[in-house]
Every structure is written in structure tokens, then in C-alpha cells.
Design a protein around this motif. Sequence first.
Motif, short mmCIF file in Angstrom:
data_model
loop_
_atom_site.label_atom_id
_atom_site.label_comp_id
_atom_site.label_asym_id
_atom_site.label_seq_id
_atom_site.Cartn_x
_atom_site.Cartn_y
_atom_site.Cartn_z
N ARG A 176 2.92 2.93 -5.26
CA ARG A 176 2.19 1.83 -5.89
C ARG A 176 0.73 2.21 -6.11
O ARG A 176 0.14 1.89 -7.15
CB ARG A 176 2.29 0.57 -5.02
N ARG A 177 0.13 2.90 -5.14
CA ARG A 177 -1.25 3.35 -5.33
C ARG A 177 -1.35 4.37 -6.46
O ARG A 177 -2.29 4.35 -7.25
CB ARG A 177 -1.77 3.97 -4.02
N ARG A 178 -0.36 5.24 -6.55
CA ARG A 178 -0.35 6.22 -7.62
C ARG A 178 -0.28 5.54 -8.98
O ARG A 178 -0.98 5.92 -9.92
CB ARG A 178 0.83 7.17 -7.45
N PRO A 194 2.48 4.68 -1.22
CA PRO A 194 1.87 5.73 -2.05
C PRO A 194 2.24 5.62 -3.52
O PRO A 194 1.41 5.86 -4.40
CB PRO A 194 2.40 7.02 -1.42
N ASP A 226 0.82 -1.21 0.00
CA ASP A 226 0.00 0.00 0.00
C ASP A 226 0.85 1.26 0.00
O ASP A 226 0.43 2.31 0.50
CB ASP A 226 -0.94 0.01 1.22
N ARG A 253 -1.32 2.51 -9.72
CA ARG A 253 -2.59 1.85 -10.01
C ARG A 253 -3.66 2.86 -10.43
O ARG A 253 -4.51 2.56 -11.26
CB ARG A 253 -3.06 1.06 -8.78
N ASP A 254 -3.62 4.05 -9.86
CA ASP A 254 -4.62 5.06 -10.21
C ASP A 254 -4.45 5.59 -11.63
O ASP A 254 -5.39 6.18 -12.19
CB ASP A 254 -4.54 6.24 -9.22
#
Length: 206
Positions: free
Chosen positions: A102-104, A100, A98, A106-107
Amino acid sequence: MSPVVWVAALFLVGIGVIVLEVFVPSGGVLGFVSVAAIIAAIATAFLELGVGAGTAMIALSVVVVPVILGLAFRWFPETPLGRRVLPAPPEAADVVPDAPRRRRARDLVGQRGRTASDLLPWGTVEVGSESLDGVSEGGPIDAGSEIIVVAAQGAAVVVRPAPVAAAPKRGVEPMAEPEKPAAPEAPRLSPTLENFTFESFEPPDA
């Protein structure tokens, strides 16, 4: 020239070209040349120096070639070409599920952007205001090409060339049907014939 010199020269050329193939990929051309040079060295040793020398060259090739390849691949990531072709080692924050980054990544899936450098297959891409590592889903992509993000791979994104929007088709106006020529009017009879009646043929009264 002495056969020993020929054997040594061919073997060294083969080893050198193997190393060159690792650092300068040629699609297998340099690899073929290196194998041909080593085989020529072994054949020359058998023909000119005898079976013992030929067998020694085979044993030397079996030992030396893997060692040279291992060292070349060990040094390759540190070279400028290796840093362009291979991805940078991930940072500690990039391997956390999780994180940041990696989330960026995926977004950004489904969004369009441009390549900031050549993707061979790794490089840098720009999506909106973000600049991050990207990898081509297929072949190399030139710098400045429009791309679309198709997946996230850690903190990097997997991209492919964006499809080019087809130009809208212009409507074709139907052709107007040509006007049909007016039918010619029937010729009018002379006034004498128009006033003619069959009474003119009645016999006179007796």
C-alpha cells in the motif's frame, strides 16, 4: 409445432441469452433479446394455451430468472473473462493500512508508466521497475499505452492516459520589408541656363 414446444423453446432461449449476457457483455443487446424471448413465451402461453398457462409462465419467470442470474454472477469471477474484468481478491498483507504494498502504491502517485495488459478496467501496469495491479479511472485503456498514476486504491493504483506533450512551436521569423526604390534624380539644367543671371536683363547705361 405444438404451442407448448414454442413456449418452452422461447423461454429456454431467453434464459440462455441472459446467462450469455453475463459472461459476454454486449452493452445490453443480449439482455434485450432475452427479455423479448421471455415476453414472447408468456404471450404465446396466454394466446395458445390460455390464461392459466400464461399466469404460470409469469410465475416461472419471476422465480427462475433471478436464480439463474444469481448463479451466473456466482460463477462469473471464476471464468477467464471474469478474472480479466474483476480485480483479484486482496491478500491479507494488502488490507493492512501500512502494508509495504500500500505504501508503494501511494509513493507512485504522479509518476508515469505503461500498461502491461488491457485495463477493462482492471489490469497490470508497469511504473518504473514496479509491476502491479492498476485500474482505469475512466474507460478501457489498451496495453502498451502511456499512463499516469493519479491515486492509490489499496495495493493497486488508479491510472489515466498520460497527456501527450505538445510539440514546441517554432518561431516565425519576421518578413523583411522590401526595399523602397530610390527616387529618380531631378534632371540637371544645361550649363548655359546654370550660368544665367538676371544681370543680363539690366538696361544699358544711358
